[in-house]
Design a protein around this motif. Sequence first.
Motif, PDB file in Angstrom:
ATOM      1  N   ILE A  88       0.840  -1.208   0.000  1.00 24.91           N
ATOM      2  CA  ILE A  88       0.000   0.000   0.000  1.00 24.91           C
ATOM      3  C   ILE A  88       0.869   1.250   0.000  1.00 24.91           C
ATOM      4  N   ILE A  89       1.922   1.247   0.831  1.00 26.03           N
ATOM      5  CA  ILE A  89       2.808   2.415   0.898  1.00 26.03           C
ATOM      6  C   ILE A  89       3.525   2.629  -0.427  1.00 26.03           C
ATOM      7  N   GLU A  90       4.025   1.557  -1.030  1.00 28.41           N
ATOM      8  CA  GLU A  90       4.727   1.690  -2.310  1.00 28.41           C
ATOM      9  C   GLU A  90       3.789   2.147  -3.418  1.00 28.41           C
ATOM     10  N   THR A  91       2.561   1.648  -3.406  1.00 26.73           N
ATOM     11  CA  THR A  91       1.594   2.064  -4.427  1.00 26.73           C
ATOM     12  C   THR A  91       1.235   3.524  -4.271  1.00 26.73           C
ATOM     13  N   GLN A  92       1.074   3.983  -3.042  1.00 27.11           N
ATOM     14  CA  GLN A  92       0.742   5.392  -2.833  1.00 27.11           C
ATOM     15  C   GLN A  92       1.934   6.291  -3.132  1.00 27.11           C
ATOM     16  N   ALA A  93       3.149   5.777  -2.949  1.00 29.72           N
ATOM     17  CA  ALA A  93       4.343   6.593  -3.201  1.00 29.72           C
ATOM     18  C   ALA A  93       4.528   6.900  -4.678  1.00 29.72           C
ATOM     19  N   ILE A  94       3.981   6.070  -5.574  1.00 29.74           N
ATOM     20  CA  ILE A  94       4.142   6.327  -7.003  1.00 29.74           C
ATOM     21  C   ILE A  94       3.020   7.199  -7.564  1.00 29.74           C
ATOM     22  N   GLY A  95       2.142   7.716  -6.686  1.00 26.79           N
ATOM     23  CA  GLY A  95       1.145   8.674  -7.133  1.00 26.79           C
ATOM     24  C   GLY A  95      -0.295   8.230  -7.043  1.00 26.79           C
ATOM     25  N   MET A  96      -0.573   7.003  -6.665  1.00 27.01           N
ATOM     26  CA  MET A  96      -1.962   6.552  -6.561  1.00 27.01           C
ATOM     27  C   MET A  96      -2.574   7.087  -5.268  1.00 27.01           C
ATOM     28  N   PRO A  97      -3.836   7.544  -5.304  1.00 26.65           N
ATOM     29  CA  PRO A  97      -4.480   8.005  -4.059  1.00 26.65           C
ATOM     30  C   PRO A  97      -4.513   6.910  -3.004  1.00 26.65           C
ATOM     31  N   LEU A  98      -4.462   7.332  -1.748  1.00 24.68           N
ATOM     32  CA  LEU A  98      -4.381   6.364  -0.656  1.00 24.68           C
ATOM     33  C   LEU A  98      -5.636   5.495  -0.583  1.00 24.68           C
ATOM     34  N   GLY A  99      -6.800   6.091  -0.862  1.00 23.27           N
ATOM     35  CA  GLY A  99      -8.030   5.306  -0.832  1.00 23.27           C
ATOM     36  C   GLY A  99      -8.028   4.190  -1.861  1.00 23.27           C
ATOM     37  N   GLU A 100      -7.563   4.502  -3.071  1.00 23.76           N
ATOM     38  CA  GLU A 100      -7.496   3.473  -4.109  1.00 23.76           C
ATOM     39  C   GLU A 100      -6.421   2.450  -3.802  1.00 23.76           C
ATOM     40  N   ALA A 101      -5.301   2.886  -3.211  1.00 18.43           N
ATOM     41  CA  ALA A 101      -4.237   1.946  -2.839  1.00 18.43           C
ATOM     42  C   ALA A 101      -4.730   0.965  -1.779  1.00 18.43           C
ATOM     43  N   CYS A 102      -5.511   1.442  -0.816  1.00 16.76           N
ATOM     44  CA  CYS A 102      -6.075   0.534   0.185  1.00 16.76           C
ATOM     45  C   CYS A 102      -7.143  -0.358  -0.424  1.00 16.76           C
ATOM     46  N   GLY A 103      -7.873   0.152  -1.436  1.00 21.74           N
ATOM     47  CA  GLY A 103      -8.869  -0.676  -2.111  1.00 21.74           C
ATOM     48  C   GLY A 103      -8.251  -1.833  -2.872  1.00 21.74           C
TER      49      GLY A 103
END
Length: 324
Positions: free
Chosen positions: A192-207
């Motif tokens: 989740i942290i790596e996905t959000q670090a590349i620009g994806m919103p945190l809500g979508e990364a948790c989804g």
Amino acid sequence: MNMQALALASLAAVAIGGIAWVFLYPLLSGEKKAESRRATVAKSEPVARNVDKNQRSRREQVEGTLKDLEARRAKEKRIPLSVRLAQAGLNWSTQKFTVVSAVLAAVIFAAAMLGGGGLLGATGLAFAGGFGLPRWALGFLKKRREQAFLKALPDAVDVIVRGIKAGLPLFDSIKVVAADAPEPLKSEFLAIIETQAIGMPLGEACGRLFERMPLPEANFFGIVVAIQQKSGGNLSEALGNLSKVLRDRKKMAEKIQAMSMEAKASAGIIGAMPPAVMTIVYITTPDYISLLWTHPTGQLMLVGCVIWMTIGIFVMKKMINFDF
């Protein structure tokens, strides 16, 4: 000739009776009228209400988020092999998994042929060993990983709640969980942290957590965070309620497991009896039972028995497994 005509007449009567039961019984018994009456009662009538614009907007945002998540889940019903390998916690590629399955099938086929199992029996064993056994191992590893994830998830949600109440942002609270949580929760939150670090919103990364860990509890977590990111609200209260729900579901699962242990033990005994009897007979009188894998008719019967036993085991497993 008379017996054949009588048998055909009996089959025709049974078929006509079955068709009449399916199509005429609901009309004669009043089930259609009852269904229409229930639909009329359940039909919602338009009621004039003065709904606040902010509440309406928030409700529309929540409904839109849920619809987007359901649409994405509907598109991903068929899980690719690469995703299944990731869900099982393996770093294998699909090519490596295919090669290992083929080698296992070849080894089992050669062992069966050298053991005098015959072509038909060796082919059946090779198919079961090369196609069924690796996928069963994937399912076993996936289930074990999911159980470890569920065991640690409520504590992780509590850590996030305490961090938010202490003033930490949600992203920093997730970092704390990723640093201290056990596997596989640690690797999933790191993703989740790596996905959000590349620009994806945190809500979508948790989804996206549900894609790697297909559990209702992971889906709940992703939905709560996604809705809060879009519509706002008290995130600590929402996650606190989620933690309570997760613990209640865990208690329910343990209660169901305890109540179904008797049925599982009975199913295990019933499923183990034919191989046990076959082994005992082979030890006492090997010439009597060796026809099953030396004679073509016996090989066919043995394959049929294995198929029917497998079907029976799956049926019993379906009967004693409860979804909630």
